[in-house]
Design a protein around this motif. Structure first.
Motif, PDB file in Angstrom:
ATOM      1  N   ARG A   1      46.256 -47.517  38.927  1.00  0.00           N
ATOM      2  CA  ARG A   1      45.340 -47.579  37.785  1.00  0.00           C
ATOM      3  C   ARG A   1      45.308 -48.948  37.128  1.00  0.00           C
ATOM      4  O   ARG A   1      44.430 -49.246  36.319  1.00  0.00           O
ATOM      5  CB  ARG A   1      45.726 -46.523  36.741  1.00  0.00           C
ATOM      6  CG  ARG A   1      47.040 -46.795  36.054  1.00  0.00           C
ATOM      7  CD  ARG A   1      47.408 -45.737  35.030  1.00  0.00           C
ATOM      8  NE  ARG A   1      46.553 -45.785  33.859  1.00  0.00           N
ATOM      9  CZ  ARG A   1      46.846 -45.183  32.709  1.00  0.00           C
ATOM     10  NH1 ARG A   1      47.958 -44.465  32.597  1.00  0.00           N
ATOM     11  NH2 ARG A   1      46.041 -45.274  31.675  1.00  0.00           N
ATOM     12  N   HIS A   2      46.293 -49.809  37.447  1.00  0.00           N
ATOM     13  CA  HIS A   2      46.376 -51.125  36.805  1.00  0.00           C
ATOM     14  C   HIS A   2      46.177 -52.279  37.779  1.00  0.00           C
ATOM     15  O   HIS A   2      46.497 -53.427  37.440  1.00  0.00           O
ATOM     16  CB  HIS A   2      47.726 -51.284  36.102  1.00  0.00           C
ATOM     17  CG  HIS A   2      47.917 -50.373  34.940  1.00  0.00           C
ATOM     18  ND1 HIS A   2      47.054 -50.347  33.875  1.00  0.00           N
ATOM     19  CD2 HIS A   2      48.873 -49.430  34.679  1.00  0.00           C
ATOM     20  CE1 HIS A   2      47.469 -49.439  32.991  1.00  0.00           C
ATOM     21  NE2 HIS A   2      48.565 -48.868  33.457  1.00  0.00           N
ATOM     22  N   VAL A   3      45.659 -51.999  38.990  1.00  0.00           N
ATOM     23  CA  VAL A   3      45.471 -53.066  39.972  1.00  0.00           C
ATOM     24  C   VAL A   3      44.514 -54.140  39.440  1.00  0.00           C
ATOM     25  O   VAL A   3      44.762 -55.338  39.570  1.00  0.00           O
ATOM     26  CB  VAL A   3      44.943 -52.491  41.307  1.00  0.00           C
ATOM     27  CG1 VAL A   3      44.444 -53.610  42.224  1.00  0.00           C
ATOM     28  CG2 VAL A   3      46.046 -51.707  42.004  1.00  0.00           C
ATOM     29  N   GLY A   4      43.412 -53.732  38.831  1.00  0.00           N
ATOM     30  CA  GLY A   4      42.457 -54.697  38.296  1.00  0.00           C
ATOM     31  C   GLY A   4      43.058 -55.553  37.200  1.00  0.00           C
ATOM     32  O   GLY A   4      42.893 -56.779  37.195  1.00  0.00           O
ATOM     33  N   LEU A   5      43.754 -54.923  36.269  1.00  0.00           N
ATOM     34  CA  LEU A   5      44.384 -55.669  35.185  1.00  0.00           C
ATOM     35  C   LEU A   5      45.435 -56.632  35.722  1.00  0.00           C
ATOM     36  O   LEU A   5      45.512 -57.788  35.280  1.00  0.00           O
ATOM     37  CB  LEU A   5      45.028 -54.706  34.184  1.00  0.00           C
ATOM     38  CG  LEU A   5      45.763 -55.354  33.009  1.00  0.00           C
ATOM     39  CD1 LEU A   5      44.822 -56.217  32.187  1.00  0.00           C
ATOM     40  CD2 LEU A   5      46.428 -54.282  32.133  1.00  0.00           C
ATOM     41  N   ALA A   6      46.240 -56.161  36.689  1.00  0.00           N
ATOM     42  CA  ALA A   6      47.273 -57.025  37.278  1.00  0.00           C
ATOM     43  C   ALA A   6      46.643 -58.240  37.942  1.00  0.00           C
ATOM     44  O   ALA A   6      47.116 -59.374  37.773  1.00  0.00           O
ATOM     45  CB  ALA A   6      48.107 -56.238  38.285  1.00  0.00           C
ATOM     46  N   CYS A   7      45.570 -58.018  38.704  1.00  0.00           N
ATOM     47  CA  CYS A   7      44.876 -59.140  39.351  1.00  0.00           C
ATOM     48  C   CYS A   7      44.258 -60.071  38.312  1.00  0.00           C
ATOM     49  O   CYS A   7      44.263 -61.293  38.482  1.00  0.00           O
ATOM     50  CB  CYS A   7      43.803 -58.617  40.297  1.00  0.00           C
ATOM     51  SG  CYS A   7      44.448 -57.874  41.811  1.00  0.00           S
ATOM     52  N   GLY A   8      43.724 -59.476  37.241  1.00  0.00           N
ATOM     53  CA  GLY A   8      43.147 -60.294  36.184  1.00  0.00           C
ATOM     54  C   GLY A   8      44.183 -61.168  35.505  1.00  0.00           C
ATOM     55  O   GLY A   8      43.939 -62.351  35.242  1.00  0.00           O
ATOM     56  N   ILE A   9      45.352 -60.583  35.211  1.00  0.00           N
ATOM     57  CA  ILE A   9      46.425 -61.357  34.564  1.00  0.00           C
ATOM     58  C   ILE A   9      46.920 -62.463  35.482  1.00  0.00           C
ATOM     59  O   ILE A   9      47.132 -63.612  35.054  1.00  0.00           O
ATOM     60  CB  ILE A   9      47.576 -60.421  34.159  1.00  0.00           C
ATOM     61  CG1 ILE A   9      47.131 -59.489  33.026  1.00  0.00           C
ATOM     62  CG2 ILE A   9      48.805 -61.235  33.727  1.00  0.00           C
ATOM     63  CD1 ILE A   9      48.159 -58.430  32.663  1.00  0.00           C
ATOM     64  N   LEU A  10      47.110 -62.130  36.758  1.00  0.00           N
ATOM     65  CA  LEU A  10      47.593 -63.143  37.694  1.00  0.00           C
ATOM     66  C   LEU A  10      46.554 -64.240  37.887  1.00  0.00           C
ATOM     67  O   LEU A  10      46.900 -65.431  37.924  1.00  0.00           O
ATOM     68  CB  LEU A  10      47.939 -62.502  39.033  1.00  0.00           C
ATOM     69  CG  LEU A  10      48.528 -63.447  40.073  1.00  0.00           C
ATOM     70  CD1 LEU A  10      49.771 -64.151  39.526  1.00  0.00           C
ATOM     71  CD2 LEU A  10      48.871 -62.707  41.353  1.00  0.00           C
ATOM     72  N   SER A  11      45.297 -63.856  38.008  1.00  0.00           N
ATOM     73  CA  SER A  11      44.234 -64.867  38.131  1.00  0.00           C
ATOM     74  C   SER A  11      44.183 -65.745  36.893  1.00  0.00           C
ATOM     75  O   SER A  11      43.953 -66.958  36.985  1.00  0.00           O
ATOM     76  CB  SER A  11      42.876 -64.185  38.346  1.00  0.00           C
ATOM     77  OG  SER A  11      42.857 -63.471  39.558  1.00  0.00           O
ATOM     78  N   ALA A  12      44.414 -65.138  35.729  1.00  0.00           N
ATOM     79  CA  ALA A  12      44.470 -65.919  34.487  1.00  0.00           C
ATOM     80  C   ALA A  12      45.607 -66.932  34.555  1.00  0.00           C
ATOM     81  O   ALA A  12      45.471 -68.077  34.098  1.00  0.00           O
ATOM     82  CB  ALA A  12      44.648 -64.994  33.289  1.00  0.00           C
ATOM     83  N   GLY A  13      46.732 -66.515  35.138  1.00  0.00           N
ATOM     84  CA  GLY A  13      47.856 -67.432  35.293  1.00  0.00           C
ATOM     85  C   GLY A  13      47.522 -68.587  36.220  1.00  0.00           C
ATOM     86  O   GLY A  13      47.855 -69.748  35.944  1.00  0.00           O
ATOM     87  N   LEU A  14      46.850 -68.273  37.335  1.00  0.00           N
ATOM     88  CA  LEU A  14      46.469 -69.324  38.266  1.00  0.00           C
ATOM     89  C   LEU A  14      45.482 -70.298  37.612  1.00  0.00           C
ATOM     90  O   LEU A  14      45.593 -71.516  37.780  1.00  0.00           O
ATOM     91  CB  LEU A  14      45.838 -68.706  39.524  1.00  0.00           C
ATOM     92  CG  LEU A  14      46.725 -67.741  40.327  1.00  0.00           C
ATOM     93  CD1 LEU A  14      45.966 -67.220  41.549  1.00  0.00           C
ATOM     94  CD2 LEU A  14      48.024 -68.392  40.749  1.00  0.00           C
TER      95      LEU A  14
END
Length: 447
Positions: A165-178
């Motif tokens: 349920r949190h795959v999108g949020l996790a990818c969003g946070i990691l992309s924000a980090g990158l």
């Protein structure tokens, strides 16, 4: 052992968690924060080159070379880093699918830190002649190989730690980090132009950001020592479901539609990052003679909004689906960049607010990895994502600066045309994700 594992074995969930609906916990937060921070430092190493492209071009090529040719060749060396991504990414992904995600996660940083530090120490064309651009090319190739494993490895690593349920949020946070790594580069470039004169930067100060990048790389490597291997890989290891044949062979043989969708959304990501974030400051400086410091300040603000947009985009994708959010953000980016760029050619009054709006819609980079990660089964996920992402980035991201530079000789609005066209690809990709969502869910994320 089975070369085509059935992901339903993993507790009925391809994401490997016994409760696909659980909330984020402290371990998830630790994994996300350390991965994002490490990714930010590594991406800084890779992109700092473009912020000093004009200086590097003047120092590593003959002074009597035409300006347009020097710019094309400088961006050609920049592109070499992208062209090296597929080989490095595929090799690291292969071992990531067989030996573990964490090991390759560590290797990518080491392979990035060493050449970045070396660029800061190397002599220029005036000192060693043609050997200077050749050495620069070699180090960019090493950087490209490293970044080829970093982004796909990071996305696979974090999404295999969190619930479905949190795959999108996790990818969003990691992309924000990158993206934050790009922000660090922009801020440091802005600071350099504030502290040093143009002559001082050309003489010696250009080296400092590269030397600092090498230090950043070793810091990121140290931070990742605290991360744990993903639950999915551990389960596949224990149940002997790791791929027997070459993972990339399975990807190409059985998952061509997933590769096509992943490459399409990656193309959109390249336009969003390379043109609107990395190239635009230099373009504004050359085309309308915008002050370098002012353009970099606006760029820093835009990147802050990319960070915000990435998280918002990822969270919305979890709620409304990847396809619709991809479509909305693609349309928003096309319109906002067109308005921004066409306006800047005549009037820079609204430079900051318009660039910030572009940055927010560039946040579509937050949903791209979620689409790609969900397109491949766990046993070949790293290889599938890495192949699709890196080949597309090598083709489109690596050649974009040169293509846009050549197009600019015919029409100053070329960057806006290019972004609008690629955003159209994003809309089509979003529609494809919506059309085939049920099919992909059956393949990769069984209920």
């Amino acid at each position: 052992m089975n070369s085509k594992p059935n992901n339903t074995h993993l507790n009925g969930d391809a994401d490997g968690q016994s409760d696909p609906h659980r909330r984020l916990n402290k371990n998830d937060a630790k994994t996300l924060s350390l991965s994002a921070l490490g990714g930010a430092l590594e991406f800084y190493d890779f992109v700092i080159f473009v912020y000093f492209a004009n200086v590097v071009g003047s120092l590593f090529f003959p002074t009597d070379m035409p300006e347009w040719l020097r710019q094309v060749q400088t961006y050609g060396i920049f592109a070499a880093g992208y062209l090296a991504r597929p080989l490095g990414g595929i090799i690291m992904a292969h071992f990531g699918d067989i030996l573990g995600r964490k090991r390759m996660f560590m290797m990518s940083i080491l392979l990035m830190a060493i050449p970045t530090f070396a660029i800061g120490l190397m002599p220029t064309y005036e000192t060693i002649g043609i050997a200077a651009p050749l050495l620069l090319l070699f180090f960019r190739v090493l950087q490209g190989a490293a970044i080829g494993g970093e982004a796909p490895g990071a996305w696979v690593f974090v999404t295999e730690h969190v619930s479905k349920r949190h795959v999108g949020l996790a990818c969003g946070i990691l992309s924000a980090g990158l993206v934050a790594g790009i922000l660090i580069g922009s801020l440091i470039a802005t600071g350099m132009h504030t502290v040093y004169t143009a002559d001082e930067i050309s003489d010696y100060a250009w080296r400092f950001p590269f030397l600092l990048g090498g230090v950043f790389g070793f810091i990121a490597m140290y931070l990742r020592r605290w991360l744990q291997e993903t639950p999915i890989f551990k389960e596949m290891q224990e149940s002997q479901e790791l791929a027997v044949e070459l993972p990339i062979k399975t990807v190409l043989k059985n998952h061509a539609p997933s590769v096509a969708v992943s490459m399409a959304v990656t193309w959109v990501l390249t336009a969003a990052v390379v043109v609107t974030v990395l190239m635009t400051p230099s373009l504004l400086q050359k085309l309308i003679h915008l002050d370098a410091k002012l353009s970099l300040e606006a760029n820093s603000l835009a990147i802050i909004f990319v960070v915000i947009g990435s998280v918002v985009c990822g969270a919305l994708a979890d709620r409304f689906g990847n396809g619709p959010i991809m479509i909305i953000f693609s349309i928003g980016l096309a319109i906002s960049y067109w308005v921004f760029y066409s306006t800047m050619l005549h009037d820079t009054t609204y430079l900051f607010p318009l660039y910030a709006l572009v940055g927010f819609f560039t946040g579509l980079v937050g949903v791209v990895p979620a689409i790609a990660v969900k397109s491949f089964p766990a046993a070949i996920r790293f290889s599938g994502l890495s192949f699709s992402y890196n080949v597309a980035y090598a083709i489109f991201g690596g050649t974009t600066p040169m293509v846009v530079s050549l197009m600019l000789r015919e029409d100053p609005l070329s960057p806006a045309y290019y972004v609008a066209f690629v955003c159209g690809i994003g809309v089509l990709a979003g529609l494809a994700v919506m059309r085939f969502r049920q099919r992909l869910d059956l393949i990769t994320v069984p209920a």
